[in-house]
Design a protein around this motif. Sequence first.
Motif, mmCIF file in Angstrom:
data_model
loop_
_atom_site.group_PDB
_atom_site.id
_atom_site.type_symbol
_atom_site.label_atom_id
_atom_site.label_comp_id
_atom_site.label_asym_id
_atom_site.label_seq_id
_atom_site.Cartn_x
_atom_site.Cartn_y
_atom_site.Cartn_z
ATOM 1 N N UNK A 347 0.826 -1.203 0.000
ATOM 2 C CA UNK A 347 0.000 0.000 0.000
ATOM 3 C C UNK A 347 0.865 1.260 0.000
ATOM 4 N N UNK A 348 1.987 1.224 0.729
ATOM 5 C CA UNK A 348 2.918 2.358 0.710
ATOM 6 C C UNK A 348 3.461 2.566 -0.700
ATOM 7 N N UNK A 349 3.822 1.465 -1.359
ATOM 8 C CA UNK A 349 4.308 1.568 -2.737
ATOM 9 C C UNK A 349 3.244 2.175 -3.646
ATOM 10 N N UNK A 350 1.993 1.735 -3.472
ATOM 11 C CA UNK A 350 0.911 2.286 -4.287
ATOM 12 C C UNK A 350 0.692 3.764 -4.030
ATOM 13 N N UNK A 351 0.740 4.167 -2.759
ATOM 14 C CA UNK A 351 0.555 5.586 -2.435
ATOM 15 C C UNK A 351 1.660 6.447 -3.038
ATOM 16 N N UNK A 352 2.891 5.977 -2.948
ATOM 17 C CA UNK A 352 4.013 6.755 -3.492
ATOM 18 C C UNK A 352 3.838 6.953 -4.990
ATOM 19 N N UNK A 353 3.482 5.881 -5.706
ATOM 20 C CA UNK A 353 3.340 5.974 -7.152
ATOM 21 C C UNK A 353 2.150 6.833 -7.560
ATOM 22 N N UNK A 354 1.025 6.696 -6.855
ATOM 23 C CA UNK A 354 -0.183 7.415 -7.255
ATOM 24 C C UNK A 354 -0.182 8.859 -6.781
ATOM 25 N N UNK A 361 -2.826 4.801 -12.288
ATOM 26 C CA UNK A 361 -3.631 3.666 -11.876
ATOM 27 C C UNK A 361 -4.325 3.009 -13.073
ATOM 28 N N UNK A 362 -4.491 3.741 -14.178
ATOM 29 C CA UNK A 362 -5.154 3.189 -15.358
ATOM 30 C C UNK A 362 -4.192 2.403 -16.245
ATOM 31 N N UNK A 363 -2.918 2.303 -15.837
ATOM 32 C CA UNK A 363 -1.949 1.500 -16.569
ATOM 33 C C UNK A 363 -2.257 0.023 -16.326
ATOM 34 N N UNK A 364 -2.471 -0.739 -17.405
ATOM 35 C CA UNK A 364 -2.872 -2.144 -17.276
ATOM 36 C C UNK A 364 -1.789 -2.951 -16.558
#
Length: 787
Positions: A347-354, A361-364
Motif C-alpha cells: 500500500x505504501x508503494x501504491x501511495x508513493x506511485x499514485x 492507476x489506469x496503466x494495465x
Amino acid sequence: MAPQTVENDNLEKNNRSIFSGRPALAALAPYILGIVLASSISVSYLIPLSLTVISLVITLYFYSGGKLKLSGWWALILMFCLGWFGTGLRSNPAEPNHIGNLATSGGRVELFGRVVGEPDIREDRTYLVVEIDSVKMNRYLIPSFGRVRARVNNGGARYNHADYLMISGYLYKPGGPRNPLGFDYGAYLRTKNIHAGITVKSPMDVLILNKGNTFLGLIISPLRQYLLETTRDHLSPISAAILSGFILGERRDIPEEYQTMFRNTGTLHLMAVSGSNVGMVLAIFAYPLILLRLPRGFRVVILLGVIFFFALLTRLEPSVVRASVMASVGLLAYCWIRKPDYVNVIAIAGLIMLLWNPIRIFDIGLQLSFAATFSIIYFLPRPLSWLSRRRWARFAPVRWLAALSITTLAAQAAVTPLMARYFNNIPTVGLIANIPVGILAAFSTAGGVLFYVVSILGDWAAGIAAMPLEWSLEIVKYLLWLFSSFSAANIKVTSPVWLEIALFWVLSYVIYETVIERRLSRRGIVVSLALFAAIIWSELFEQKPSWRIDFIDTGKNRAWIFVDESGAVLSSFDFFDEDSDPNRVIIPHLMNTTNGRIDYLLTSTPESPSIIDLKKLFSPSVIPADSFSALSGDGLVTADLSREYIIMGGLPGNVKVVWGESDNKKDVVSLALILETRKGVMVFTTGADEKDLIPALKGREIALLEMPWSAYARESSREMIRELRPFTVVFSPDRYSAALPSSRIELTHSGDLILATSICGGFSVAEIDGDLKVRAMRSLSEERNQE
C-alpha cells in the motif's frame, strides 16, 4: 479470563477488517475512489481543490483537539478529495499555456525542450519524450511547459537523454479510442504525464542545441543497448527477444504470435519486470555480500543501490517501480530488525506511485502487478503455514512445487477478472502452465544475469554461457506452443464492468476469511451486498435498444453489426486489407456487444484469413455477398422475386437484397441490402446502381443510407441523398476507395447528416424508447433524436 472479555475478543475477531493496523492501505482506498470519481465526471479543478483544503483544515482541527477518531475519518475524506483533485489536474491541465492546451490548435510549430527518459529507437522511427519550455506558433514564442511525445521518422540513435532540442513538426493532441473498448492512446500517454504529440518528417527538423551529460544518458542507456545487442548476437532472434522481456522488460522484438501465446496461457505477467525479477537480482548480488561477511547496514546500502540501478535499467516500468519500492522498504525493515506487514508495504508503494501520478492507476501493467502481488501477500501465509506442518512436505522439491502452485493459484485468481476485461480471455491452463514456465523463466533470468556478467570477458565466454540459456528458452517456446494448442486453453468472455470485478475480489476475500481464517467479515458481507445491489440496479436502469447497428472503424476494411430486439445478429465484414487483425477490434466488440454471437455473416471476402478466424470462433451462417441465390437451410427461407431475395427466419424484420442489372456479370458485385425497422428502412448500397434504388425507395422513411467511400463524390450519390432525405448517411470503406476525407468540412454536399468511421471512429444507430439515436466516438458530441 472474564466472559465479557472473551465476548469482546470474539467480536473484535469477527469484525476485523483487512484495513486493521494498516494505515497506508486505509489511506490508499479512499484515494483510489477519488481517482475513479475524477475519471467519471468532469468538473472544474477548483471544486475538489476547495474540498481538499476544507477537509485538511477540519482534520487538523480535530487532531489538535485530541479527537483522534474524528480526525482519522476526516483524514480519509481528505485522501478522497486529494485523489479527485490530483487526477483532475493531471488529466486536464488548467494553465492556458500548458502544451496540452496549446496542442488543440494543431498546425506546424517549433518546440524547445529537453529529452527526458531513454529514446525509443525503432527501425524506421525514433520516439522522444521532451519536457518543453517554449513553443513558437504563428511567429510568436510562447513560454510553455509539459511533456510531448515526438515521433521522428528515420531518427536513428543520434539523440540522448537530457539533450536540449529544437523540434519542427505538426503538433496534435492525442485522441481517444477509435472504437468502444478500443485502445485509448491519449489516456495511455496521460498515464506517463504526456499531453501532446508532434510528428517530425525528417531528422533535419530536429536540431540538438545542447548535448546532455547525465548518468542515464552516459551510463544507463548505452549499457541497456549493449545488453540488448549482446543478447541478439549470441541467441536466436525469438530466444533473445524473450530473454530481453524476462530481464529488461523489452517486449518490442517479441513476435505477435508469441505475445498471444503468453497471453492465452496466463504467463504474460512474466514479460512484466516485477517482484520476481527484482528478487532474483537481489539474491544474485546478496549472496556474495553475505559470504564476504560485510556489516548488515553496509549490505543494505549496496542492495538499495542495486535496486535503483536495476529500476533505471528497466526504464522505470510501473511494475518494477512497485517492486523496487517494496524491496527497498523490506530492506530497511531488515536493517532495523523489524518484521514488516507486507500488505501495508504494498500500500505504501501504491501511495508513493499514485501521489506522484494519480492517473498511473489506469496503466494495465500496474493493475495486473498490484493485483497479483497483493493476492500472493495476503492469501499465501496461511496455506504455507499449513504446508510446513505436513509430513509429506518435508521433502524440499515437493514443498517448493506445492508453494509455487499455491502462489500461482493466488496470482491467477486475482488477475483473472482483469484478463477478462482487457483481453476478453480467461486462460484455463494458467495454473498448470505457470509452474514449468515460471521455473524456466526464473532459471533464464538468473542465467541471463550471469550471461551479461561473463560477456565482459569476451565473446567466447558469452557463447559458452548462452548455450544453456538457449536450451531453456527453447523449452519455454515449446511449452508455450504446447499449452496454447489445447482446445480449451483459453475461454473468450465478455468484459466485466468494474462493479463486477470489485464484487469478485470482495467475495474472494470474504470466502477466504470465512473458510481459511475461520472468522466472519461483516464489513466484507455488507460491501458485497452493496456491490451486488449496484450491479442489479445498473442493469435495471440501462436503456435497452429495440435494435442497434454498429459501424466499427477498421481502417480500409468494411464492418457493421446489426442486432435486433430478439438478439439475433446479422453482421457484414469485408477484409480488403489482409494485414488487419480482428483480435484487436472486431472480436472484442463482438464479445461485449453481442454476447459473442454472430448468426449471419455477409462478406465479399469469404476466404480472408480474418473471416476464417471469425468463423472458427463464432460459427456463423456465412453468406458470400455474390451468392445470395444459394441461400438454403440453416433456418433461412429464400424466395425468388425476380430482382429481390427476401431473407426470413431469425430476424423479425425483413432483410431484402436488391440486385442491379450488372449482377449478371460474374466479376462485378453490385447489390443493396435493405433492413426494415419500425423507424424506417436502413439501406446498404455497397455499390448498387443508384438509379435502381431511388424509384424503389422514394417516399419511404429512410433511417440510414450507407454508401462506399468511392461513391461519395458522384453526382448520382448526391442525387440519392437529396431525393431520399435519410436521417443518417454513412460512408464506409471499400476496395476502390481513394484518399479519404479527413474532416467533415470536406464533405460539403452532406452537411451534418454525414457519419464515417474515418472521421468519427466507431458509432452506432439505435432505436431506444421509440426514438432513433446516434452515438459516435468523435465529431458528434450530442445525440440526435427523431420522434
